[in-house]
Design an enzyme around this catalytic site. Structure first.
Site, short mmCIF file in Angstrom:
data_model
loop_
_atom_site.label_atom_id
_atom_site.label_comp_id
_atom_site.label_asym_id
_atom_site.label_seq_id
_atom_site.Cartn_x
_atom_site.Cartn_y
_atom_site.Cartn_z
CD GLU A 22 37.56 34.15 45.72
OE1 GLU A 22 37.11 33.69 44.66
OE2 GLU A 22 38.76 34.48 45.84
CG PHE B 213 47.64 43.52 41.54
CD1 PHE B 213 47.18 43.15 40.27
CD2 PHE B 213 47.90 42.54 42.47
CE1 PHE B 213 46.99 41.81 39.97
CE2 PHE B 213 47.72 41.20 42.16
CZ PHE B 213 47.26 40.84 40.90
CD GLN B 214 44.55 40.05 43.43
OE1 GLN B 214 44.89 39.94 44.59
NE2 GLN B 214 44.29 39.00 42.65
CE LYS C 237 49.89 42.01 52.64
NZ LYS C 237 50.62 41.55 51.45
CG MET D 184 11.54 27.02 36.39
SD MET D 184 10.04 26.06 36.68
CE MET D 184 10.22 25.59 38.39
#
Lengths: 171, 624
Positions: free
Chosen positions: B78, B140-141, B190, B512
């Site tokens: 993602e 869940f999730q 959902k 760096m």
């Protein structure tokens, strides 16, 4: 820009917001995320038809920080208006406190007498306790609470400052 | 050494067609939430979204499958989706759109959202959520996506009723692209995606509360032009606000600079708004900016900030920042005014409109008899040309080992004839060298993570740019440390046959970090050496890209030419000098006139600059 230390000022800021979930978290998150102070914060719906709430924030900071706070508040999407009551002119500010005192005998009498002087109302009473309701400036409430300490002060609940501009000006 | 593997087999992309879907466009019957999402995206002019499926967003993926107006690019993580959308947005000026699932899908997107917030990039991120009746149950999730992304976005929404869905999506696009652009998250449970209602088109009237000011106050413009007309040692200091305002703002900036004759510098974000080839352009300013830009900032008497935000990388030590100047600050975000630096004339509005208004006011005043001090400006330019002669980007040349600056100089030289070169970067030394050595002549050609400094930004960003500009030359100038942070997107690049070029300046160090450890921490290279690096040529081949490598100066041109000639994704492993440092450098806590120049600088430390070790105070070490 010279780094001259600027004086810390206290400002009372009124904010009209959409009364929607998360709006208070946005305001509080802004203050904690950017390291601004909150001395008190009150919020309640003030216009049910428009679903708008009014938040009153008392904060401290240098003039530059106060300007930042107002600009940062103003750019939140659900914020309608931001008004710096301290800067914009005379305003009245009040706080309400509920003060529970548990004591007997002379102390109980003295608590009642001082409450009368402060125009606090006893709104609950038992043989051993009072709950006083007091309204006024933050300093007045501080003074009352301090006087109650030796007289059996048990618990204090305060609303924080609500404020409004004097005269015909409106937000 | 150049190795080209066999052509890999490319999978067919079923979503290549862009023909509008007649069913979605005409149907007025109740639609599911998922269908409403796609219809709203189409109405907002979205042609591509970057995403990754999961349980909570399956209804949207099902609706995606059944339409053709919105193309979906399947990323590999993602984070890549958000950076790709950023690259798409920066190179087109449009809103980038991301689709992720609930829980880890949303949390993986957070870094990209903050990146877009810091750099003012318009994004809309659609996130799946568990059904409304499960919110708060640790399902869940499940993650508190609106809670987590509240400080990571310009604004966010949780849609709890499908009736509010169309309105919310249209509002999200309005918020993302108006005023100071930024990322907006819409959290979509959902059950809301499955519920049905009628679609509501985008409202014609403006949003009730969110209406940022774009037109500048004429009084502020008059005050600003007063100062500019009286300037003896002026500078235009321009930023990302000019790029965000659109190509006309860049055209206006060039006009203003030539009308006034003012020297012009740019922040990292603003590169390309003023052509690098313009004689009035002094190069980038700030921590790794040019000597001439920084000393001009330090010594100016009138500073005109156009769409920049006085970032700490630009100002250096605040109490020594351009101490004798009157400052004008044009910004669309009122909260940027007086945040870091107290200014004399604030002008709130769109940078392009402000520049146009300044041009009109300047012309009006001059035709009414106002006389800018041409003698003083000529003297100022004489001084600036002396600073320019210091040649602050010079470096110790080598005939064998590849200097990173040399590799970029050659990349610039071998691409200079093209008008369609888009450069993205990761974060670190290579990023600053790219900013110094790649010469941007147009806006929207430069994609880099400025405010947040996100390693792993460049590869997915280049991917997003290539999606928007299929025939352009899109190059991610990378370091070998940064590239590993989102290397998985090579797989996406191969899937969609995107000829993205990954140009790794491989010095086997987090360069760096190593440079700061050398300058500030007694050369104790704690955990900055990248042991056990992969063989990038083999890695490229494993993904189905072309892998090329150069280890000597004599190989550099061939590899770059090959990289450009191959019409496929290419990874170049450019093995460069491990010890090279990025100069000039204003050490943290130092002022513009206290910059360090590189070891090739032969002049004694005039103007406060010193070569080699610089004045780094204890106070400065605390800063990043």
């Amino acid at each position: 820009m010279p780094n001259t230390p600027a004086a810390i000022e206290r400002h009372t800021i009124a904010v009209i917001v959409d009364n929607e979930p998360g709006v208070l978290a946005r305001v509080i998150g802004l203050f904690s995320g950017r390291g601004y102070n909150i001395e008190s914060l009150t919020v309640a719906e003030t216009d049910a038809a428009k679903h708008q709430s009014r938040i009153t924030i008392v904060t401290t900071g240098t003039p530059m920080v106060i300007e930042q706070i107002k600009a940062q508040l103003d750019r939140l999407v659900p914020v309608h208006r931001v008004s710096d009551l301290t800067q914009e002119g005379a305003h009245v500010a009040r706080e309400l406190a509920l003060v529970k005192v548990i004591s007997k005998g002379n102390e109980r009498v003295e608590a009642l007498r001082i409450a009368d002087i402060f125009r606090a109302k006893a709104i609950d009473s038992t043989i051993g306790s009072f709950v006083f309701e007091i309204t006024g400036s933050g300093e007045k409430i501080d003074a009352f609470v301090n006087l109650m300490v030796p007289l059996g002060l048990a618990e204090v609940s305060r609303t924080g400052i609500v404020a409004i501009a004097r005269g015909e000006t409106r937000m | 050494m150049v190795r080209v593997p066999k052509l890999p087999l490319f999978r067919e992309d079923p979503k290549m067609s862009t023909a509008p879907d007649a069913k979605l466009a005409q149907d007025t019957a109740p639609l599911s939430g998922a269908e409403i999402v796609l219809k709203a995206l189409a109405e907002q002019g979205v042609d591509v979204i970057f995403g990754y499926p999961g349980g909570a967003v399956l209804p949207i993926y099902d609706a995606l499958f059944q339409q053709n107006s919105v193309r979906h690019i399947l990323v590999r993580a993602e984070a890549g989706a958000v950076h790709a959308a950023e690259g798409y947005a920066r190179s087109t000026g449009k809103v980038g759109v991301v689709l992720v699932t609930s829980g880890p899908g949303a949390t993986n997107a957070v870094t990209g959202l903050v990146d877009a917030l810091m750099d003012s990039i318009p994004l809309v991120c659609l996130a799946g959520q568990v059904p409304t009746h499960l919110i708060g149950n640790d399902a869940f999730q499940e993650a508190d996506t609106t809670g987590i992304t509240r400080p990571a976005t310009k604004h966010n929404y949780l849609v709890k009723d499908v009736k509010n869905l169309s309105k919310t999506i249209h509002e999200a696009f309005h918020v993302a692209r108006s005023g100071r652009p930024g990322p907006v998250v819409i959290d979509l449970p959902k059950d809301v995606l499955m519920a049905k209602t009628e679609y509501a088109p985008a409202p014609a009237k403006a949003h009730p509360t969110y209406a940022p000011r774009t037109e500048p106050d004429p009084k502020a413009i008059a005050q600003a032009v007063d100062l500019m007309l009286g300037a003896k040692r002026p500078i235009l200091y321009t930023g990302g606000g000019i790029v965000n305002s659109g190509p006309d703002a860049s055209a206006a900036l060039i006009e203003l600079a030539h009308l006034t004759g003012f020297p012009t510098t740019s922040t990292l974000m603003g590169l390309g708004a003023m052509p690098a080839a313009d004689p009035l352009f002094l190069g980038m300013l700030g921590m790794h900016g040019t000597y001439e830009a920084n000393l001009t900032m330090h010594g100016c008497d009138v500073m005109v900030n156009l769409g920049a935000r006085f970032d700490d990388r630009v100002t250096g030590r605040l109490n020594a920042f351009s101490p004798n100047s009157k400052k004008i600050h044009a910004d669309i975000d009122p909260s940027s005014i007086n945040k870091n630096v107290r200014v004399d004339v604030p002008v709130v509005g769109d940078a392009g409109k402000i520049v146009r208004a300044m041009i009109a006011e300047w012309k009006r005043r001059v035709s009414a008899g106002a006389k800018p001090d041409k003698k003083a400006l000529a003297d100022w330019w004489t001084q600036i040309e002396q600073w320019r002669k210091r040649d602050c980007l010079a470096y110790m040349r080598s005939t064998d080992i590849v200097k990173p600056q040399y590799a970029l100089e050659r990349l610039q030289a071998l691409t200079a004839h093209r008008d369609d070169v888009y450069i993205s970067t990761e974060v670190g030394q290579h990023q600053m060298w790219a900013a110094q050595f790649m010469k941007f002549q147009k806006p929207n050609r430069w994609m880099t993570s400025g405010g947040l400094g996100t390693m792993g930004y460049g590869l997915p960003a280049a991917m997003g740019v290539q999606i928007a500009h299929p025939d352009a030359l899109c190059i991610d100038v990378a370091g070998e440390a940064s590239i590993l942070m989102n290397i998985q997107e090579l797989s996406t690049i191969v899937q969609y046959r995107l000829p993205v070029k990954t140009f790794i300046l491989n010095n086997q160090y987090m360069g760096m970090v190593r440079q700061w450890q050398e300058l500030l921490h007694g050369s104790r290279y704690s955990e900055s050496y990248m042991d056990a690096l992969p063989d990038f040529v083999k890695l490229a081949e494993a993904f189905g890209c072309v892998g090329l490598r150069a280890t000597k100066v004599s190989e550099v041109d061939d590899v770059i030419k090959e990289m450009i000639a191959v019409k496929r994704p290419v990874v170049v492993d450019m093995c460069v000098d491990q010890k090279e440092n990025c100069f000039p450098m204003i050490p943290s806590g130092a002022a513009h006139n206290e910059m360090i120049l590189g070891p090739s600088d032969k002049q004694p430390g005039t103007g406060g600059a010193s070569n080699g070790k610089g004045p780094i105070s204890e106070e400065g070490m605390v800063l990043v």
